[in-house]
Scaffold this active site. Structure first.
Site, PDB file in Angstrom:
ATOM      1  N   ASP B 326     -32.515  73.955 -24.491  1.00  0.00           N
ATOM      2  CA  ASP B 326     -32.238  73.659 -25.898  1.00  0.00           C
ATOM      3  C   ASP B 326     -31.407  72.382 -26.024  1.00  0.00           C
ATOM      4  OD1 ASP B 326     -32.256  73.773 -28.604  1.00  0.00           O
ATOM      5  OD2 ASP B 326     -30.785  75.379 -28.802  1.00  0.00           O
ATOM      6  N   LEU B 327     -31.887  71.334 -25.373  1.00  0.00           N
ATOM      7  CA  LEU B 327     -31.226  70.029 -25.450  1.00  0.00           C
ATOM      8  C   LEU B 327     -31.913  69.188 -26.526  1.00  0.00           C
ATOM      9  CD1 LEU B 327     -30.803  69.414 -21.609  1.00  0.00           C
ATOM     10  CD2 LEU B 327     -29.049  70.106 -23.229  1.00  0.00           C
TER      11      LEU B 327
END
Lengths: 110, 643
Positions: B326-327
């Protein structure tokens, strides 16, 4: 010592309620555990200083109070550093001077 | 091309020539290019030390999630009628001789810019419920003005605000009355576009980006909850009516029954000369286990350029392949022309949770400074696949270290060796260590690197400033048959996310010892300046201070940061963003703090800089953010020179 601790107590109560600290407008500890700790520590110092002033003849009590107050003064000064209150640190320095005088002039009343 | 550059230079010169007149701050990022730069120079490094509070406003729209709120309440709230905590990240806008700000209770305040006196308010009536987010969030409002206003007709200038329940409201900027021609009586139900999944609304927390007569709008959803979610389309709406002009789908149609999101929840930027819209695209659902998502799926976790007129994709640069961490692309790229090797390059700088600064040619998406594909650790989770490589950037230097800083001796000692013991049991393979069943040390994690505030640039010098966070989190996948029990035992604060529809649930925890101290070495937050002409880092300083239980930790430890900086023409950087509820002015040349003041809560919004009646103001919204501290407030505070 009583004078320094009394002023520190008033300062700590002020810092608990005021939006910014006294003479430290870029720091705020209002309502925090740190402010409570400062109040408790300075209150204890103040009371100990009063007791010490009236207990010159009881050497054991004086010894206990002096050791306890040294710990209290150093701890409160460290707290003052952590809450960024130079005035509290300064007042602890005043207390420490009183403590030294009391140590080396045991019959004096402060 | 030469004509375009001359026009840009003329526009910049015009803006620089007029600081004595009212100088606006017209968008979330100050301007469409997301430069966060003000040409104002009344407040200087020499006089900033005298800056004082000009006015302060309390909106009343605040909740700590514990105590009852006095004032409005719509719809069912949380336990005992207490709304969820408020997270207020709204940049105030100064336009139309008025300061406009949206609140986390989804109201608009129109305020006199020199006194803070309220002109009018508008209440969306939105339910104060944590529908897609754990907190009531708002990042502000947007402004539109007709190019050729019609005298005597309302709504020639409009303010827009979105809500958690996905309504977009348009009101007259002068009166605060709804614009009846927009949507239905001034309200557009954005959930009408949510045809793929109806479990959660498409929350509108980020204000639209306004260009010409078009509103560009993404949305925020409920992350990490489900494998299949609404696809993250971006919409272009008619500013007058709300009618859809075009939409852009970040996910191809053939995989929308396997995944979702890859939405655009953060702000966007626009190159007005090239008619290009730049969107930071987030990762697809369910984020931490993506067996159903093709490894080479494009556009997701990217910065992507779209034609503003048609929505056609011009280029897309993926920042993380097959993003298991979840970057997200999470901030509008900053558009700036760079003078390099005798050429003027139309560039953009994209920040990221990865901590890399991607400097790209904004016409083509090609890197100006090299981006290198390097092998990365591979997952061992059954069913999952990793991308064999990930993009790395060496220049400009990463805003955080390449590896996590290691166990903090003090935190380890006071916890009886908890930190080192825990670290030994975790998977730690450096950058892009994948999530695992045993738990992985992830650095930077989803709360690290640079958050949605992004960076700021002085377009005259090409000096770029950005704040960052050094955070270590533990990612752990939990087999489905164990998840429910563990999540029930862990309670609401255990960091559990179900990722329903996958074989695994997920636990995300920050690596703290039992006393709440970070187990990794400080500093926890930095602020740095870069010369975009060379990529060189000019300075890099710990930023902010941790304040815990009232005690300030050493300045050298810095603070986790949320929010971003702005730069003024006089060489100052203004920023809130830190845990200690202070706002600061920093010398652009040296990185040294020249001024600071205490506000009511962490000022996690971007500040706004404007001038009115010949006076320069810097205004902060001090609303707080639960990631930084429990302190919340409803304060808007403006600073100016005395007199």
């Amino acid at each position: 010592m009583a004078l320094g601790a009394g002023l520190a107590l008033i300062l700590s109560i002020w810092n608990f309620f005021a939006p910014v600290e006294f003479l430290a407008p870029t720091a705020s500890i209002a309502g925090t555990p740190a402010a409570c700790l400062a109040i408790a520590a300075t209150l204890a110092l103040f009371l100990a200083a009063l007791v010490l002033a009236g207990s010159a003849s009881n050497r054991l009590l004086v010894g206990i109070l002096l050791v306890g107050m040294l710990v209290g003064i150093l701890g409160t000064a460290f707290t003052g550093r952590l809450i960024e209150s130079p005035l509290l640190v300064g007042l602890m320095a005043l207390c420490f001077v009183g403590w030294l005088i009391r140590l080396f002039a045991p019959r004096a009343r402060y | 091309m030469r004509t375009i550059h001359l026009a840009t230079a003329a526009a910049l010169a015009a803006s620089l020539a007029g600081p004595a007149l009212a100088q606006e701050w017209s968008t979330f990022n100050g301007d469409l290019k997301a430069q966060k730069f003000s040409p104002l120079d009344q407040i200087t490094p020499e006089n900033v030390g005298t800056l004082t509070e000009a006015w302060s406003l309390h909106t009343g729209d605040v909740s700590d999630g514990v105590h009852r709120v006095h004032g409005r309440m719509h719809g069912p709230a949380g336990k005992a009628g207490v709304p969820p905590p408020s997270v207020w990240s709204a940049t105030p806008l100064f336009v139309n001789d008025t300061l406009y700000v949206g609140t986390p209770f989804y109201r608009i305040f129109a305020v006199e810019p020199d006194t803070g006196k309220v002109k009018w308010t508008y209440d969306t009536g939105a339910a104060l419920e944590a529908l897609t987010q754990p907190d009531l969030k708002n990042r502000g409002v947007a402004y539109w003005a007709a190019a050729q206003p019609v005298d005597g007709v309302a709504c020639q200038k409009r303010i827009y605000i979105g809500t958690m329940q996905a309504e977009l409201h348009a009101v007259d900027a002068d009166t605060g009355k709804p614009c009846a021609d927009f949507g239905t009586n001034g309200v557009l139900d954005f959930n009408a576009f949510n045809t793929a999944d109806s479990d959660w609304p498409l929350s509108l927390l980020q204000p639209p980006t306004v260009f010409g007569d078009t509103l560009f709008l993404g949305w925020a959803g409920k992350d990490w909850a489900e494998a299949v979610d609404s696809p993250g389309s971006v919409y272009a709406l008619d500013a007058r009516t709300g009618a859809v002009k075009w939409s852009f789908d970040t996910l191809p149609a053939e995989i929308r029954d396997q995944t979702g999101t890859a939405n655009v929840w953060a702000s966007m930027s626009v190159d007005p000369d090239r008619h290009l819209l730049y969107i930071p695209v987030s990762s697809p659902s369910p984020n931490f286990y993506q067996a159903a998502v093709p490894v080479d799926l494009p556009v997701v976790t990217s910065v992507t350029a779209l034609d503003t007129e048609t929505g056609r994709m011009v280029w897309s640069r993926q920042l993380v392949h097959h993003d298991l961490w979840d970057l997200d692309g999470n901030a509008a790229p900053t558009l700036v022309d760079i003078e390099k090797d005798g050429r003027t390059i139309p560039a953009l700088v994209q920040t990221s949770k990865t901590g890399f600064l991607y400097v790209l040619d904004r016409e083509t998406g090609e890197p100006i400074y090299p981006i290198e594909e390097r092998p990365v650790p591979q997952t061992r989770v059954p069913g999952e696949t990793s991308s064999p490589t990930q993009p790395f950037v060496d220049l400009p230097k990463r805003v955080i270290p390449d590896r996590w800083p290691g166990v903090f001796g003090l935190a380890d000692a006071v916890s009886g060796g908890y930190c080192s013991r825990t670290a030994r049991g975790l998977l730690d393979q450096g950058s892009f260590t994948p999530p695992s069943l045993q738990g992985s040390i992830v650095y930077p994690p989803t709360t690290g690197g640079t958050e949605w505030g992004g960076g700021a640039v002085d377009p005259r010098s090409g000096i770029y400033v950005v704040n960052s966070s050094s955070v270590v989190q533990i990612y752990r996948l939990i087999p489905r048959d164990q998840y429910d029990d563990e999540a029930a035992r862990g309670g609401e604060t255990g960091g559990f996310s179900p990722m329903t529809g996958t074989p695994y649930g997920f636990q995300l925890t920050t690596f703290l010892n039992p006393l709440g101290m970070p187990c990794w070495k400080p500093p926890y937050g930095m602020i740095a300046a870069y010369d975009l002409k060379t990529g060189e880092r000019l300075w890099n300083e710990p930023f902010g201070q941790v304040q815990k239980y009232g005690f300030y930790m050493p300045e050298s430890w810095g603070s986790v940061t949320i929010g971003g900086p702005v730069i003024t023409a006089s060489g100052l950087v203004f920023i809130g963003a830190s845990m200690d509820s202070r706002v600061r002015a920093i010398d652009l040349k040296t990185g040294k703090v020249l001024w600071k003041a205490v506000v009511d809560a962490p000022a996690v919004a971007l500040p706004a800089v404007y001038s009115y009646k010949g006076k320069q103001y810097v205004v902060f919204v001090a609303g707080g953010n639960s990631i930084l501290s429990d302190k919340v407030s409803d304060q808007v505070v403006a600073f100016a020179l005395p007199g």
